[in-house]
Structure formats: C-alpha cells, structure tokens
Design an enzyme around this catalytic site. Structure first.
Site, PDB file in Angstrom:
ATOM      1  N   ASP A 233     -53.741 -49.925 -17.931  1.00  0.00           N
ATOM      2  CA  ASP A 233     -52.302 -49.638 -18.305  1.00  0.00           C
ATOM      3  C   ASP A 233     -52.513 -48.287 -19.247  1.00  0.00           C
ATOM      4  O   ASP A 233     -51.452 -47.393 -18.911  1.00  0.00           O
ATOM      5  CB  ASP A 233     -51.907 -50.704 -18.930  1.00  0.00           C
ATOM      6  CG  ASP A 233     -51.250 -51.744 -18.280  1.00  0.00           C
ATOM      7  OD1 ASP A 233     -50.224 -51.713 -17.544  1.00  0.00           O
ATOM      8  OD2 ASP A 233     -51.787 -53.018 -18.482  1.00  0.00           O
TER       9      ASP A 233
ATOM     10  N   HIS B 173     -51.700 -61.575 -15.428  1.00  0.00           N
ATOM     11  CA  HIS B 173     -51.505 -61.197 -14.174  1.00  0.00           C
ATOM     12  C   HIS B 173     -51.660 -62.211 -13.032  1.00  0.00           C
ATOM     13  O   HIS B 173     -51.761 -61.937 -11.945  1.00  0.00           O
ATOM     14  CB  HIS B 173     -52.297 -59.977 -13.909  1.00  0.00           C
ATOM     15  CG  HIS B 173     -51.703 -58.734 -14.643  1.00  0.00           C
ATOM     16  ND1 HIS B 173     -50.555 -57.967 -14.302  1.00  0.00           N
ATOM     17  CD2 HIS B 173     -52.213 -57.877 -15.731  1.00  0.00           C
ATOM     18  CE1 HIS B 173     -50.581 -57.032 -15.155  1.00  0.00           C
ATOM     19  NE2 HIS B 173     -51.645 -57.017 -16.031  1.00  0.00           N
TER      20      HIS B 173
ATOM     21  N   ASP C 216     -51.896 -75.363 -28.993  1.00  0.00           N
ATOM     22  CA  ASP C 216     -51.861 -76.909 -28.775  1.00  0.00           C
ATOM     23  C   ASP C 216     -52.750 -77.258 -27.663  1.00  0.00           C
ATOM     24  O   ASP C 216     -53.371 -78.242 -28.022  1.00  0.00           O
ATOM     25  CB  ASP C 216     -50.510 -77.327 -28.908  1.00  0.00           C
ATOM     26  CG  ASP C 216     -49.690 -77.081 -30.244  1.00  0.00           C
ATOM     27  OD1 ASP C 216     -50.209 -76.617 -31.143  1.00  0.00           O
ATOM     28  OD2 ASP C 216     -48.644 -77.573 -29.952  1.00  0.00           O
TER      29      ASP C 216
ATOM     30  N   ARG D 254     -55.970 -64.692 -22.173  1.00  0.00           N
ATOM     31  CA  ARG D 254     -55.054 -63.459 -22.403  1.00  0.00           C
ATOM     32  C   ARG D 254     -53.642 -63.969 -22.036  1.00  0.00           C
ATOM     33  O   ARG D 254     -53.526 -64.457 -20.919  1.00  0.00           O
ATOM     34  CB  ARG D 254     -55.435 -62.232 -21.352  1.00  0.00           C
ATOM     35  CG  ARG D 254     -54.158 -61.148 -21.414  1.00  0.00           C
ATOM     36  CD  ARG D 254     -54.719 -60.053 -20.970  1.00  0.00           C
ATOM     37  NE  ARG D 254     -54.734 -60.021 -19.532  1.00  0.00           N
ATOM     38  CZ  ARG D 254     -55.012 -58.601 -18.885  1.00  0.00           C
ATOM     39  NH1 ARG D 254     -55.355 -57.523 -19.672  1.00  0.00           N
ATOM     40  NH2 ARG D 254     -54.947 -58.603 -17.518  1.00  0.00           N
TER      41      ARG D 254
ATOM     42  N   GLU E  67     -52.894 -50.373 -25.057  1.00  0.00           N
ATOM     43  CA  GLU E  67     -52.761 -49.902 -23.664  1.00  0.00           C
ATOM     44  C   GLU E  67     -51.994 -48.561 -23.408  1.00  0.00           C
ATOM     45  O   GLU E  67     -51.735 -48.630 -22.162  1.00  0.00           O
ATOM     46  CB  GLU E  67     -52.310 -51.028 -22.887  1.00  0.00           C
ATOM     47  CG  GLU E  67     -53.113 -52.415 -23.216  1.00  0.00           C
ATOM     48  CD  GLU E  67     -52.618 -53.731 -22.206  1.00  0.00           C
ATOM     49  OE1 GLU E  67     -52.741 -53.532 -20.773  1.00  0.00           O
ATOM     50  OE2 GLU E  67     -51.802 -54.380 -22.871  1.00  0.00           O
TER      51      GLU E  67
END
Length: 267
Positions: A179, A50, A89, A75, A153
């Site tokens: 959510d 977000h 990576d 996240r 969610e």
C-alpha cells in the site's frame, strides 16, 4: 482451572536479541496453516483483510496453528471495534490493525482491545479466549497477553509515526510496503528507490522512538536486507505465493520452459 496462555510473540517483540521470522496465511485453509506452522516459522499472519476468512473460519485456522510451534498474528479486516471484540473472544492474542493513519485511529485500535477502565472491549465470560470460562481471572488479566500491532501504509501515516507511537499499549508498528508503494504513485514497484528510501526512514524513525517495527517482503533476499536495516520482526511471502512459485517451477520443468520468477516485491 485453566491458565491464561502466554503470548510468545509479544515477548519476542520486547527482546531486542530476537528477530522473529514469519509468513502470511492467504489460502484460508486450516490444513495449509497447520503444515506451514511446522515449517519452522516463528509466527504466521492470518490475513482477514484480503482473504475471504470470516470468524468461524478464523477459529478453525487458530485451532490448526495452536498445535504447531508457530505463534499466530491476526490481521483484521479493518479498525472495527466489533470485529476486534469477536476476534479476541475467538482466542486471538496478537492483532494487526491495517491502515492506521493518525494517533486518533491508534487510540481507537488500542481501546477496542481493552476492557472498560482502560478501553471499550465488550465483556463476555464464556468463550474460546477464556478457555470457555475456565480461566478464572481472564477479565482481569487478558490485557497482559494482547499484542497490538499497527500498520502504517502511507507517507502520511509514516509522517505521523511520532504521534502514533506516543499512544499507550502499542506493542509494535508494521510498514505495509504494498500500500505504501501505491500511495507513493509506484503501485507494485516496492523496489523503487523512493519506496525503499521511505521504508529505510521508517525503520530508523521507529528505532529512535523505541518501538519494534516489522515488514514483509516477497523473497528472502529482500527480507534479509530489511533485517540488516534493523526491522524487529519480518515476514516473507505467503503460503499462497510459495505454493504458486513451486507450482510454476514444476510446470516449467515438465514443459521445458523457464519458470517465471519475476518479483516486484509484492507478497
């Protein structure tokens, strides 16, 4: 030669006596992330879902947090193997996958974090995660220190928890209350009895399945109630919400007003 860094967050998830406390990073600022890292939180969640944070910005925030006592969880913006590869990576060791709905999506998430033989992660030798090639056995041992957290969610995802939890190499689950409230037709009303009941059932189910389960709440009182219910790791608010809350208090004090402290439970 360099050694593969230990993932303390993954170790904490395996310790039933430890309930790590964290917060979200929503400002996209390395300076703020570094400051919050010294505030005493056990872990910080860098939100790429977000928040307009791309991989180079994420690396800057990882570097800032690395010098603090806090552990970093990233996240991801989505369950996308290409993004997983790039974030791993870049040096992330703990990944949170948003909006996992079923076992098939859980398998895809885990596979994207493992090299061929166990998964489908692309192979490169010289990058930040391997300390630019100085961790000699990185390719053989990287999996040991990667933590996979899956966000559930929706009611459908919670109903599929048993099948999701059966997937190998999942280190924890995470209930996404924002959510979840929206999916239940109670958008933003996390404190609604139906939403809270679903959350309580989710943590009870995760305990029966033997998987650590986390959650986030807007303020300490709500988060304390989650801890009492048995959540294994918890987060409170975000750097942005804490900054705005204090800013509103200052403005209200200087203007002779009462600060708006209304809280829907959304972080």
């Amino acid at each position: 030669m360099a050694k593969l860094p230990k993932n303390r967050f993954k170790q904490w998830l395996r310790d039933p006596a430890k309930v790590p406390v964290g917060t979200w990073l929503m400002t996209a600022s390395p300076n703020v992330a570094e400051a919050i890292g010294w505030a005493g939180f056990d872990f910080l969640v860098l939100d790429m879902e977000h928040v307009p944070v791309d991989v180079p910005q994420a690396i800057a925030i990882m570097q800032a947090v690395a010098g603090t006592p806090a552990e970093l969880v990233v996240r991801l913006p989505w369950n996308d193997p290409v993004m997983v590869k790039r974030v791993l990576d870049s040096g992330a060791q703990s990944l949170m996958f948003p909006y996992i709905q079923n076992a098939e999506e859980a398998v895809q998430a885990v596979n994207s974090t493992r090299y061929p033989g166990k998964g489908s992660r692309g192979v490169a030798a010289v990058h930040r995660a391997s300390r630019y090639g100085t961790v000699a056995d990185y390719l053989q041992r990287a999996d040991e220190e990667i933590a996979v957290i899956l966000q559930l969610e929706t009611p459908e995802a919670l109903a599929a928890m048993k099948e999701i939890a059966a997937v190998e190499n999942i280190d924890g689950l995470f209930v996404g209350p924002g959510d979840l409230s929206a999916a239940m037709g109670r958008i933003g009303d996390i404190r609604h009895a139906e939403v809270q009941s679903a959350i309580s059932s989710a943590v009870a189910d995760s305990q029966r399945l033997g998987l650590p389960c986390g959650i986030v709440g807007a303020e300490p009182g709500l988060v304390s109630s989650y801890r009492a219910q048995g959540f294994s790791f918890v987060a409170v608010g975000s750097d942005m919400s804490m900054m705005m809350s204090r800013a509103k208090e200052y403005v209200a004090a200087l203007k002779g007003q009462v600060a708006d402290t209304a809280d829907s439970g959304v972080y």
